[in-house]
Each structure stands twice: as structure tokens, then as C-alpha cells.
Motif scaffolding. Structure first.
Motif, PDB file in Angstrom:
ATOM      1  N   LYS A   1       6.460   8.373   0.476  1.00 11.00           N
ATOM      2  CA  LYS A   1       6.128   8.699  -0.913  1.00 11.00           C
ATOM      3  C   LYS A   1       7.193   9.625  -1.502  1.00 11.00           C
TER       4      LYS A   1
ATOM      5  N   ASP B   1      -5.616  10.615  -8.578  1.00 13.22           N
ATOM      6  CA  ASP B   1      -4.710   9.633  -9.176  1.00 13.22           C
ATOM      7  C   ASP B   1      -5.055   9.371 -10.632  1.00 13.22           C
TER       8      ASP B   1
ATOM      9  N   VAL C   1       0.830  -1.212   0.000  1.00  9.53           N
ATOM     10  CA  VAL C   1       0.000   0.000   0.000  1.00  9.53           C
ATOM     11  C   VAL C   1       0.859   1.254   0.000  1.00  9.53           C
ATOM     12  N   GLY C   2       0.331   2.325  -0.564  1.00 10.48           N
ATOM     13  CA  GLY C   2       0.962   3.639  -0.421  1.00 10.48           C
ATOM     14  C   GLY C   2       1.404   4.260  -1.721  1.00 10.48           C
TER      15      GLY C   2
ATOM     16  N   TRP D   1      -5.253  -0.342  -3.111  1.00  8.44           N
ATOM     17  CA  TRP D   1      -5.323   1.105  -3.353  1.00  8.44           C
ATOM     18  C   TRP D   1      -6.387   1.731  -2.453  1.00  8.44           C
TER      19      TRP D   1
ATOM     20  N   GLN E   1      -6.923   5.628   0.279  1.00 10.98           N
ATOM     21  CA  GLN E   1      -6.379   6.916   0.718  1.00 10.98           C
ATOM     22  C   GLN E   1      -6.845   7.224   2.141  1.00 10.98           C
ATOM     23  N   THR E   2      -6.186   8.195   2.758  1.00  7.28           N
ATOM     24  CA  THR E   2      -6.653   8.702   4.050  1.00  7.28           C
ATOM     25  C   THR E   2      -8.147   9.037   3.938  1.00  7.28           C
ATOM     26  N   GLU E   3      -8.503   9.628   2.819  1.00  9.60           N
ATOM     27  CA  GLU E   3      -9.881  10.069   2.605  1.00  9.60           C
ATOM     28  C   GLU E   3     -10.854   8.906   2.467  1.00  9.60           C
TER      29      GLU E   3
ATOM     30  N   LEU F   1      -2.782   1.628 -11.314  1.00  5.85           N
ATOM     31  CA  LEU F   1      -2.619   3.002 -10.832  1.00  5.85           C
ATOM     32  C   LEU F   1      -1.370   3.605 -11.460  1.00  5.85           C
TER      33      LEU F   1
ATOM     34  N   ARG G   1       0.065  10.220  -9.153  1.00  2.00           N
ATOM     35  CA  ARG G   1      -0.746  11.426  -9.023  1.00  2.00           C
ATOM     36  C   ARG G   1      -0.816  12.167 -10.361  1.00  2.00           C
TER      37      ARG G   1
HETATM   38  C1  WTA Z   1      -1.255   6.378  -3.367  1.00  2.00           C
HETATM   39  C2  WTA Z   1      -2.486   5.581   2.026  1.00  2.00           C
HETATM   40  C3  WTA Z   1      -0.991   3.024  -6.189  1.00  2.00           C
HETATM   41  C4  WTA Z   1      -2.282   7.081  -4.224  1.00  2.00           C
HETATM   42  C5  WTA Z   1      -3.443   4.414   2.277  1.00  2.00           C
HETATM   43  C6  WTA Z   1      -3.271   7.602  -3.205  1.00  2.00           C
HETATM   44  C7  WTA Z   1      -1.412   4.019  -4.179  1.00  2.00           C
HETATM   45  C8  WTA Z   1      -2.365   7.992  -2.074  1.00  2.00           C
HETATM   46  C9  WTA Z   1      -1.727   2.772  -3.596  1.00  2.00           C
HETATM   47  C10 WTA Z   1      -3.044   8.012  -0.723  1.00  2.00           C
HETATM   48  C11 WTA Z   1      -1.628   1.611  -4.425  1.00  2.00           C
HETATM   49  C12 WTA Z   1      -1.977   4.322  -2.095  1.00  2.00           C
HETATM   50  N1  WTA Z   1      -1.256   1.795  -5.711  1.00  2.00           N
HETATM   51  N2  WTA Z   1      -1.048   4.136  -5.462  1.00  2.00           N
HETATM   52  N3  WTA Z   1      -1.865   0.395  -3.970  1.00  2.00           N
HETATM   53  N4  WTA Z   1      -2.073   2.991  -2.310  1.00  2.00           N
HETATM   54  N5  WTA Z   1      -1.559   4.952  -3.205  1.00  2.00           N
HETATM   55  O1  WTA Z   1      -3.613   9.154   2.033  1.00  2.00           O
HETATM   56  O2  WTA Z   1      -1.664   8.141  -4.922  1.00  2.00           O
HETATM   57  O3  WTA Z   1      -1.308   8.264   2.633  1.00  2.00           O
HETATM   58  O4  WTA Z   1      -4.038   8.678  -3.681  1.00  2.00           O
HETATM   59  O5  WTA Z   1      -3.206   6.760   2.074  1.00  2.00           O
HETATM   60  O6  WTA Z   1      -1.312   7.012  -2.097  1.00  2.00           O
HETATM   61  O7  WTA Z   1      -2.093   8.160   0.322  1.00  2.00           O
HETATM   62  P1  WTA Z   1      -2.533   8.156   1.840  1.00  2.00           P
END
Ligand code: WTA
Length: 660
Positions: free
Chosen positions: A619, A507, A391-392, A418, A420-422, A519, A522
Motif C-alpha cells: 500500500k 475508507d 485486493v488491497g 474489498w 480488511q484484516t478486521e 472505493l 482512506r
Molecule cells: C484497502 C486487505 C479498495 C482498504 C484484505 C481497506 C481496498 C484496506 C480493497 C484493508 C479494494 C482492500 N478496493 N480498497 N478491493 N481491498 N482495500 O487490512 O483501504 O491489509 O480498508 O486487508 O485495504 O487492508 P488490509
């Protein structure tokens, strides 16, 4: 040039990857997820989510599954009441599992502690009584600024238990970052530690709190856990955890709160401006974290040992260390320290020690392990592992294969998740045992989730096409807003495709010919080379697919002829050889990208660097690399994990130019 970019086309689809790994029959037979789940969710989405909500204990059942009449402000399980902490702790004790270990805690210096559900119940109850004794109750905000110690989890659950909202601030953030977050949501209480172990040494933490609190008048008290036993300055707001909490009764009756009762705020930094306080609530959030944790990780509470390597300062720590796993009666490892303390095999040593069967980490760490070399994990017994997660960031196909072979014994399914915080919980991921996995693809929206890839006009692209990833249906664990700023919530997430009512995640993504999702990073990072919209992810993955490269970051730098030219920064793998950074080798790398993707994606310039600039959650910060590539002064580095990295990169560039 091979083709001209199509009208309204958001992103070109360049890289192809055709390996697939179907689940074994044994895995499929025992999997929590079954293929019918997709059908079930499709047939009646709300009924499907209502069934998932039954995973929890509700004091009062809801009378409406979803109220979307005030979109984009959702209400899930309307009228229902529950206590989140009761669901994560007490009910497991009541069902006879009080002696089951909830947390195998491993300190960085090598100390450890096994905490059973019965003990967790007592600790959380005491902490809840302590909060009440300080007058903290429903909807008060509590800042938690702590390393990965058990008390951090007790504190989060205690807040949930009394209905207070926690705002966890990552322990690596500065005093100023802490102060602005405390101030934004007027926290009344801060919970912290005297210090934290980092790379083998105790480092002070409380001084940052003192500094933050001095400028944050809303704070009335600071609870301090003794972790490193370092001497700390003391103010009249301070109270020791062991004095306040340990003297409380270990009995506490949880109160049921409304399904939409706020559970926490978690700040996420936007690309510009002040951090956004992402707001999550109770019933829907716990339903989706529980549902996803059960199905995506295939958790068997009686036999599995689960380990998510995230920090509780990030949403992954909230959803996949605390709420999802504990609601599912997990036995899990929680590790305090860094992966190379005291040696680069620490994670594998921990997996061997506890017999970890499910391991969830980030691509940045996997690529770091690649850089350190496969001989390190090879020294440990990792045969207990049966599911791996990522993840991330997009995971590059080559890193995925490395993970599968060197960590997963060539058989453990990898779930690329995949979210997000949201979104609060996983949205897109293969279901292990059901879906044949593909290296680098997050594949499908989970049952119950609606996601698609659309073009500039909001029209879904065809298989093989790229564009913007949108979510076209409300989901239970969705954010309920940005703290104190309704307009910013609507603008940030709901304005780009307002006509269609889609949530836009920021994304880029594409469909492959099977309709699986990939994916692409961004959309702010997308490069435009001679009118082709090229994703950073695809070029980076092409670079990482070369045997000498462990990690890569690419950016578009302005170019007089092509609009933008691709500039790549690469970290070499351990054992890549002394010539791997030479002019010949660089030329070979550029040719390799041309071969993998096409001449259009051939980097104009490739630079070998010792490190890449990353945020504290791992990231890559391409914005800073763009500054370097365009010979500008490097911009704001305050969110960088290690601010010396940019100096290292700039110094390296002066000593050797790799353009040919
Ligand atoms: C990216 C983390 C590709 C993406 C849980 C997203 C990913 C942002 C993936 C959110 C994945 C997270 N493949 N990209 N498996 N998981 N992202 O808020 O750009 O720290 O919008 O949440 O991380 O990051 P956040």
C-alpha cells in the motif's frame, strides 16, 4: 468553481467510468453463484448464513446463529463445535480425495513440491503432535515468522488443530517488530526458518528471532525449519523442525472446539501507535472464508488450479491461501519468491507450468506489471486463466483494463474484492457470472453482507454521492476484538457512528448512478481543495488512464490560496519514451486530469519518480509523500518495504522541478 460543497458532504464524486463487461452466457451457466443468492440472503439473513455454515463439518451443531446482544462483540453459531484443521484437511481425505494435490509449492530457486491432501494430513498431524509434546495447547499463542514454505502452512493448521492461536508475523519485519508482537500476546513458541530466499539469494531470518526472543521472556521454545541451510547460532530454546516434527506419529485425532474458540491474532499497524492484534475466531470465520472463496472465485475443486499471490504474513494469505481455499478442497499454487526472480515473467511462467485458472493478486503488482510492459506476459500461454481477482487497494480503471486484456485474454471476469484484516473475509465484490463488472468498482456487498455509504451525520448518501463506507450488520468473520484492548476496539471501529451502531472501516466510497460502490481510499488521505473533498483514488486513476503513466500517488499539500493543493508523484510505463518526463509532457498530464475529472482536480505539481513508498503489503504510504510535498523532514519510515525509496524520491526532486 463549479459548485459549492454541500452540507455534511464527506467526499465529492468526480470521476466517471462507464465501461461494463457482462458475463458470457457460458460463464453464467456454469457459475457457482446464481442471482437468487441475493434474494435468498435478503429474505432471511440468519437462515442464509446458517446454510453457508453447512458447508463445514460440525461435530456439534449450533443452537443459535447469531448472538449480538453484547454488541460490538459478536458470537456466531453459538454452541456449535468444530475443528478448523479437520475441515481444511482430513475431511477431504475421508471423502476419497487423499491423492488430490492440495499445494503445488514452487520455491524461488526453482525447486518444487506437490503436496497431496493425504500428505498434508500427515504433515499437519505430525506438527500437531510436536506442539502437544511441547505442552502447547488450547489458547496458547504461537508466533510464526516464516517465508512462504509449506511448513508455514503446516504450522498454522497444526495450531488450529490443537486449538492454539497463531500470530503470523511477516518475514520481512524487523526483530523489533517481531518482539513487540510476541510480547503483546505473550507467545510461548516461535516457529521460524534458518533463512529465506529473496531475489535469488539466501538471506538469514533466524538472527532476527534470536534478537526478538532475547527480549521476550514468554518464549519457551523456537522451532527452526531448515530452508537455506545457512549456518545459524543456536540457543538452548532452539529445536530443529526436522528433528522434532519428523519423529512424531503421523496420526492425530482432532478435538472439536467451540465455534467462538480463538483461531488467530494478526497484527495490523494503525496509522499511529502500536500495532493492533486483530482477533478472529473459528466457526464464523471459516464459514465466511469458505463461502466467499467458493462464490467469488467460482472455485471448482476438481478442475481448477488456484493461485493467490499474497504472503501468509497478511490476512489475504490467511483467508485465501489457507482457510478458505483448503476448506473448499482447492488445488493451489504457493510461490515462495518475488515476481521478478529470476526474470520479470516468473508469474506467467508459473501460470503456464501449472495451468493456473484462478489468479488473485494486488493492484500494486498489476501496476508493476504494466510498468514492465505487456510484451512480457505475451510470451506465455495464459489461456488457462478464467477468473482474475484484485485486493488491497482501489484498482484504477486503466490497470483493471490492462489486467483484463493482457492477463485475462479479454474475457476472464475480474473480481475486485474489498475487505480488511478486521473483516476477515471478502465483503464487497462482484459475483462472477452474475454481475456485469465495471473497471475500478467493487460494486456490491456480497449476499449476506450489509454495507453502505453515509455522510458525516451517518445518513446514507444518494446515488452519485460520496462519503464514508460503513458496515451496518454484523457478519460471521468479523473481528472479535483487539487483543487485550476492548476499549481500543470500540473506539477505533464503533465510535464514529455509535448512534447508528455502524462499523466504520476508515475508507471513503461513493455510489455511481446504478448504486454500485466505488472505493475512494482512506478518509485520512482525502484532500480538501477550495472546500472540495477530493479522493486520492480518483485523481490517481485519472493519471493512470494516461498512456504514459503506470502508477501514481497524490497527496494534498498545504496551499495558501486553496487550503490544499494536489501534488502528484508518477511512475512512467515501460516504453513511455524519453520525453514523457519533460515539461511539455507534464503539462499534458495536468491537462489530462483536468479533462478527466475537472479543473478543480488539476494537480498543482507533478513529479516523475522511479519508485513510490509502499508498506510491505504494497500500500502506498501517502503520509511520507505529504512530508516531501510540504518540504518537511520525512517521518517514520519503519513500515516502509524499502527505506531507500524516500532517498531516491528526494534526490530526483532536487534534480528537476516540474511545477509550471
Ligand atoms: C484497502 C486487505 C479498495 C482498504 C484484505 C481497506 C481496498 C484496506 C480493497 C484493508 C479494494 C482492500 N478496493 N480498497 N478491493 N481491498 N482495500 O487490512 O483501504 O491489509 O480498508 O486487508 O485495504 O487492508 P488490509
Amino acid at each position: 468553481m463549479t459548485q459549492s460543497p454541500g452540507q455534511g458532504k464527506a467526499l465529492d464524486n468526480l470521476l466517471t467510468e462507464s465501461r461494463t463487461f457482462p458475463p458470457s452466457d457460458e460463464f453464467a451457466a456454469q457459475a457457482n453463484a446464481k442471482p437468487e443468492l441475493y434474494e435468498e440472503a435478503k429474505a432471511d439473513r440468519e437462515a442464509f448464513w446458517a446454510k453457508q455454515a453447512e458447508r463445514l463439518h460440525w461435530d456439534t451443531k449450533w443452537d443459535q446463529v447469531l448472538d449480538w446482544s453484547d454488541a460490538p462483540f459478536a458470537k456466531w453459531f453459538v454452541g456449535g463445535k468444530l475443528n478448523v484443521a479437520y475441515n481444511c484437511v482430513d475431511r477431504h481425505v475421508e471423502s476419497g480425495h487423499g491423492d488430490q494435490v492440495a499445494i503445488h509449492w514452487e520455491g524461488e530457486p526453482g525447486d518444487s513440491r506437490a503436496i497431496t491432501y493425504a500428505e498434508l494430513q500427515r504433515e499437519v498431524s505430525k506438527a500437531a503432535n510436536a506442539l502437544t509434546s511441547l505442552g502447547i495447547g488450547a489458547e496458547d499463542r504461537v508466533a510464526i515468522y516464516m517465508p512462504m514454505v509449506p511448513e508455514a502452512i503446516f504450522a498454522m493448521l497444526a495450531c488450529a488443530r490443537v486449538g492454539a492461536m497463531h500470530s503470523v508475523v511477516f518475514g520481512g519485519f524487523s526483530a523489533e517488530a517481531l518482539r513487540t508482537r510476541i510480547e503483546d500476546s505473550s507467545c510461548r513458541l516461535v516457529i521460524t526458518t534458518d533463512g529465506q530466499y529473496r531475489r535469488g539469494n539466501p538471506a538469514p531470518l533466524k538472527p532476527a528471532v534470536d534478537e526478538a526472543v532475547a527480549g521476550a521472556p514468554s518464549v519457551e521454545k523456537v522451532i527452526v525449519v531448515k530452508r537455506t541451510d545457512t549456518e545459524v547460532a543456536w540457543t538452548d530454546k532452539d529445536v530443529w523442525w526436522h528433528e522434532l516434527v519428523d519423529s512424531q506419529s503421523d496420526q492425530h485425532t482432532p478435538e472439536a472446539f467451540d465455534s467462538e474458540h480463538p483461531l488467530f491474532i494478526l497484527y495490523t499497524s494503525g496509522t499511529t501507535g502500536k500495532p493492533k492484534g486483530i482477533l478472529h475466531t473459528s466457526g464464523g470465520y471459516l464459514t465466511q472464508t469458505s463461502y466467499t472463496h467458493h462464490h467469488v472465485f467460482d472455485l471448482k475443486p476438481d478442475t481448477d488450479v488456484y493461485w493467490c499471490t499474497a504472503d501468509i504474513g497478511w490476512v489475504t494469505g490467511h483467508s485465501y491461501i489457507v482457510y478458505g481455499p483448503l476448506s473448499n478442497r482447492v488445488t493451489q499454487v504457493v510461490y515462495e519468491g518475488t515476481p521478478n526472480t529470476p526474470h520479470e515473467g516468473r508469474h506467467w511462467e508459473i501460470i503456464q507450468k501449472y495451468g493456473v485458472s484462478i489468479y488473485y493478486t494486488a493492484p500494486t503488482l498489476i501496476r508493476t506489471f504494466m510498468k514492465w510492459g505487456a510484451d512480457i506476459p505475451a510470451k506465455y500461454d495464459l489461456s488457462s486463466l478464467r477468473v482474475l481477482g484484485s485486493v488491497g487497494e482501489p484498482i484504477n480503471p486503466e490497470a483493471w483494463i490492462w489486467y483484463r486484456e493482457n492477463i485475462g485474454g479479454g474475457k476472464a471476469p475480474i473480481v475486485d474484492t474489498w475487505w480488511q484484516t478486521e473483516t476477515g473475509a471478502i465483503m464487497i465484490s462482484p459475483l462472477p457470472g452474475v454481475v456485469a463488472t465495471k473497471p475500478g468498482s467493487a460494486q456490491r456487498p456480497l449476499p449476506g453482507i450489509g454495507a453502505k455509504v453515509v455522510n458525516d451525520e451517518g445518513v446514507e448518501v444518494e446515488h452519485g454521492g460520496g462519503g464514508y463506507l460503513v458496515l451496518d450488520e454484523p457478519w460471521p468473520s468479523m473481528l472479535r476484538g483487539i487483543w487485550g484492548d476492548e476499549e481500543r476496539y470500540k473506539d477505533t471501529y464503533w465510535s464514529r457512528f455509535a448512534d447508528q451502531g455502524y462499523y466504520f472501516a476508515g475508507d471513503g466510497a461513493k455510489y455511481d448512478s446504478d448504486g454500485d460502490l466505488w472505493l475512494l481510499g482512506r478518509v485520512d488521505d482525502v484532500m480538501n481543495v477550495s472546500g472540495h473533498r477530493i479522493s486520492t483514488t480518483e485523481v490517481e486513476s485519472a493519471l493512470v488512464s494516461h498512456p504514459t503513466v503506470a502508477e501514481a500517488a497524490v497527496v494534498g499539500a498545504s496551499d495558501a490560496t486553496t487550503g490544499q493543493g494536489i501534488v502528484a508523484f508518477v511512475i512512467l510505463r515501460g516504453g513511455a519514451g524519453d520525453d514523457a518526463g519533460g515539461a511539455e509532457a507534464i503539462k499534458a498530464l495536468r491537462d489530462h486530469v483536468a479533462k478527466e475529472i475537472g479543473p478543480i482536480a488539476k494537480p498543482r505539481q507533478i513529479m516523475v519518480v522511479p519508485e513510490l513508498p509502499k508498506t510491505r503489503s504494497g500500500k502506498i504510504m501517502r503520509r511520507l509523500l505529504r512530508d516531501v510535498a510540504e518540504n518537511r523532514a520525512v517521518g517514520d519510515v519503519t513500515t516502509l518495504a524499502d527505506s531507500s525509496v524516500m532517498d531516491l524520491i528526494s534526490a530526483g526532486l532536487q534534480s528537476g522541478k516540474s511545477e509550471d
